[in-house]
Scaffold this motif. Structure first.
Motif, PDB file in Angstrom:
ATOM      1  N   PRO A  16     -10.587  -4.238   3.469  1.00 20.50           N
ATOM      2  CA  PRO A  16      -9.297  -4.485   4.145  1.00 20.50           C
ATOM      3  C   PRO A  16      -8.462  -5.552   3.458  1.00 20.50           C
ATOM      4  CG  PRO A  16     -11.077  -4.347   5.747  1.00 20.50           C
ATOM      5  CD  PRO A  16     -11.722  -4.414   4.393  1.00 20.50           C
ATOM      6  N   PHE A  17      -9.104  -6.599   2.925  1.00 23.15           N
ATOM      7  CA  PHE A  17      -8.360  -7.647   2.244  1.00 23.15           C
ATOM      8  C   PHE A  17      -7.824  -7.164   0.895  1.00 23.15           C
ATOM      9  CE2 PHE A  17     -11.151 -10.129   5.078  1.00 23.15           C
ATOM     10  CZ  PHE A  17     -10.179 -10.847   5.758  1.00 23.15           C
ATOM     11  N   ILE A  18      -8.570  -6.285   0.242  1.00 18.42           N
ATOM     12  CA  ILE A  18      -8.086  -5.697  -1.003  1.00 18.42           C
ATOM     13  C   ILE A  18      -6.836  -4.867  -0.731  1.00 18.42           C
ATOM     14  CG2 ILE A  18      -8.600  -4.034  -2.835  1.00 18.42           C
ATOM     15  CD1 ILE A  18     -11.504  -4.951  -2.682  1.00 18.42           C
TER      16      ILE A  18
ATOM     17  N   TRP B 159      -2.965   7.444   4.210  1.00 21.17           N
ATOM     18  CA  TRP B 159      -3.115   6.900   2.859  1.00 21.17           C
ATOM     19  C   TRP B 159      -3.755   5.514   2.891  1.00 21.17           C
ATOM     20  CZ3 TRP B 159      -0.984   2.392   1.024  1.00 21.17           C
ATOM     21  CH2 TRP B 159       0.027   1.805   1.790  1.00 21.17           C
ATOM     22  N   LEU B 160      -3.480   4.728   3.934  1.00 18.61           N
ATOM     23  CA  LEU B 160      -4.118   3.418   4.055  1.00 18.61           C
ATOM     24  C   LEU B 160      -5.628   3.559   4.219  1.00 18.61           C
ATOM     25  CD1 LEU B 160      -1.838   1.221   6.346  1.00 18.61           C
ATOM     26  CD2 LEU B 160      -2.425   0.826   3.952  1.00 18.61           C
TER      27      LEU B 160
ATOM     28  N   SER C 157      -0.612  -3.822   0.126  1.00 17.59           N
ATOM     29  CA  SER C 157       0.187  -3.140   1.147  1.00 17.59           C
ATOM     30  C   SER C 157       0.584  -4.116   2.239  1.00 17.59           C
ATOM     31  CB  SER C 157      -0.618  -1.974   1.751  1.00 17.59           C
ATOM     32  OG  SER C 157      -0.013  -1.497   2.933  1.00 17.59           O
ATOM     33  N   GLY C 158       1.887  -4.215   2.493  1.00 15.25           N
ATOM     34  CA  GLY C 158       2.370  -5.056   3.575  1.00 15.25           C
ATOM     35  C   GLY C 158       1.925  -4.540   4.923  1.00 15.25           C
ATOM     36  N   GLN C 159       1.832  -3.217   5.056  1.00  9.66           N
ATOM     37  CA  GLN C 159       1.392  -2.635   6.318  1.00  9.66           C
ATOM     38  C   GLN C 159      -0.065  -2.995   6.606  1.00  9.66           C
ATOM     39  OE1 GLN C 159       1.670   1.635   6.459  1.00  9.66           O
ATOM     40  NE2 GLN C 159       1.782   1.690   8.696  1.00  9.66           N
ATOM     41  N   ALA C 160      -0.895  -2.890   5.586  1.00  6.92           N
ATOM     42  CA  ALA C 160      -2.293  -3.271   5.754  1.00  6.92           C
ATOM     43  C   ALA C 160      -2.413  -4.762   6.048  1.00  6.92           C
ATOM     44  CB  ALA C 160      -3.087  -2.918   4.494  1.00  6.92           C
TER      45      ALA C 160
END
Length: 361
Positions: A51-53, A2-3, A58-61
């Motif tokens: 990635p910054f978005i 999902w990420l 998302s804390g995981q991202a």
């Protein structure tokens, strides 16, 4: 995944409107058209922003990005330099030596920041330590793929669509190997490429240009070095090599046939795979692009199979099948006959070259 899906969507959302907003005309294309040719800017923006978005939601991202922020930023800086140099060439032609030198320096900087091969895992599971050849192999790989993607960018939608297919394939492989940030970055490249593609298919309104083609190739090469790491820290480089089989093979054939014909291998021509497909099969426009997509899908499917059967005899079988398919494709497109009758081959065979058109005797 999902990420990765969210990252691809974010990159698409950035690249799509930005591509539409790029209206600054650059140098003329080979058909004399004046059209924006700096699509690399929108792809670069989508790749860097996505990635910054995702990290904002998302804390995981956020954890993935923060842990390897230095490597990510270095990839963005080096890719940005390659993109900027390509954009300059899109306005005014640069000497091929300057462009190649820029590619080498950017690849070397990326190597020094930690993107390197180190040990090569071969089909079947055996490994080879590169030792002092590590920087040579790593830089050569990055320069090869950077230019290979640019060389196949001869028809609308070909390079961007091919890059999207390879990025999607490698995103899944990186995710399956547990390299989440690399999987996210491949997904960002996938989404950014798709965001550009609607303006480049059919009747193109935007061109990828050297800025886009060089950036796509450089980023694919850098991420594939990092993204194919297995649990031992070794790099099965043959997997991204298989996925990128079509542009790499096209480049190898192009350099070989130019050399055999006594021409500078770095000088462009119009005899690449997509050119041959158009002439031999009588295809035009979108049909040529779709034919290239079909061939790319074969190589990407083979890369997935090689990954599935990693460190087993199956990966060696797949690699051998890909090699046979590549040779068959080269022969089917008539390159075997072309090279056999090239100027140098005729000289080596003691045969006089055929008179060229316009010779008076």
């Amino acid at each position: 995944m999902w990420l990765e899906a969210g990252t691809a969507l974010a990159a698409f959302a950035v690249a799509l409107p930005l591509t539409g907003a790029l209206r600054l005309p650059t140098k003329r294309g080979r058909r004399g058209e004046v059209m924006p040719r700096i699509g690399g800017i929108s792809i670069l923006a989508g790749f860097l922003a996505a990635p910054f978005i995702m990290a904002a939601f998302s804390g995981q991202a956020r954890e993935f990005v923060s842990e390897d922020r230095q490597q990510f930023l270095m990839l963005g800086v080096c890719g940005g330099i390659v993109c900027a140099m390509g954009a300059r060439d899109d306005f005014r032609d640069l000497d091929w030596r300057f462009k190649l030198g820029t590619h080498v320096l950017a690849a070397l900087a990326l190597y020094l920041s930690g993107f390197h091969v180190d040990r090569m895992t071969l089909p079947g599971g055996d490994t080879v330590a590169l030792g002092p050849l590590d920087p040579v192999v790593t830089v050569a790989w990055m320069v090869l793929v950077t230019n290979a993607v640019n060389l196949v960018d001869g028809r609308d939608g070909v390079a961007a669509g091919m890059a999207a297919m390879v990025s999607g394939t490698m995103s899944y492989i990186a995710w399956d190997l547990g390299h989440d940030l690399i999987a996210m970055l491949f997904a960002a490249l996938f989404g950014a490429s798709l965001g550009f593609l609607p303006f480049n298919l059919g009747k193109a309104r935007r061109f990828l240009g050297d800025s886009g083609a060089y950036f796509l190739g450089f980023t694919l090469a850098g991420l594939s070095v990092a993204g194919a790491l297995d649990e031992t820290g070794r790099v099965p480089l043959y997997i991204p090599l298989v996925a990128l089989g079509l542009p790499v093979l096209d480049t190898a054939v192009a350099f070989l046939r130019r050399f055999l014909d006594g021409r500078n291998p770095m000088h462009a021509d119009f005899d690449h795979f997509h050119d041959r497909i158009e002439r031999l099969l009588g295809l035009t426009g979108l049909k040529v692009t779709l034919a290239v997509y079909a061939l790319t899908a074969v190589f990407c499917a083979a890369a997935l199979l090689a990954h599935t059967w990693y460190k087993s005899v199956g990966s060696a079988v797949v690699s051998a099948a890909v090699l046979a398919f590549g040779i068959g494709l080269v022969l089917a497109l008539g390159y075997g006959r072309t090279m056999w009758n090239s100027a140098r081959m005729l000289a080596w065979r003691g045969r006089a070259p055929a008179p060229r058109e316009g010779d008076t005797g």
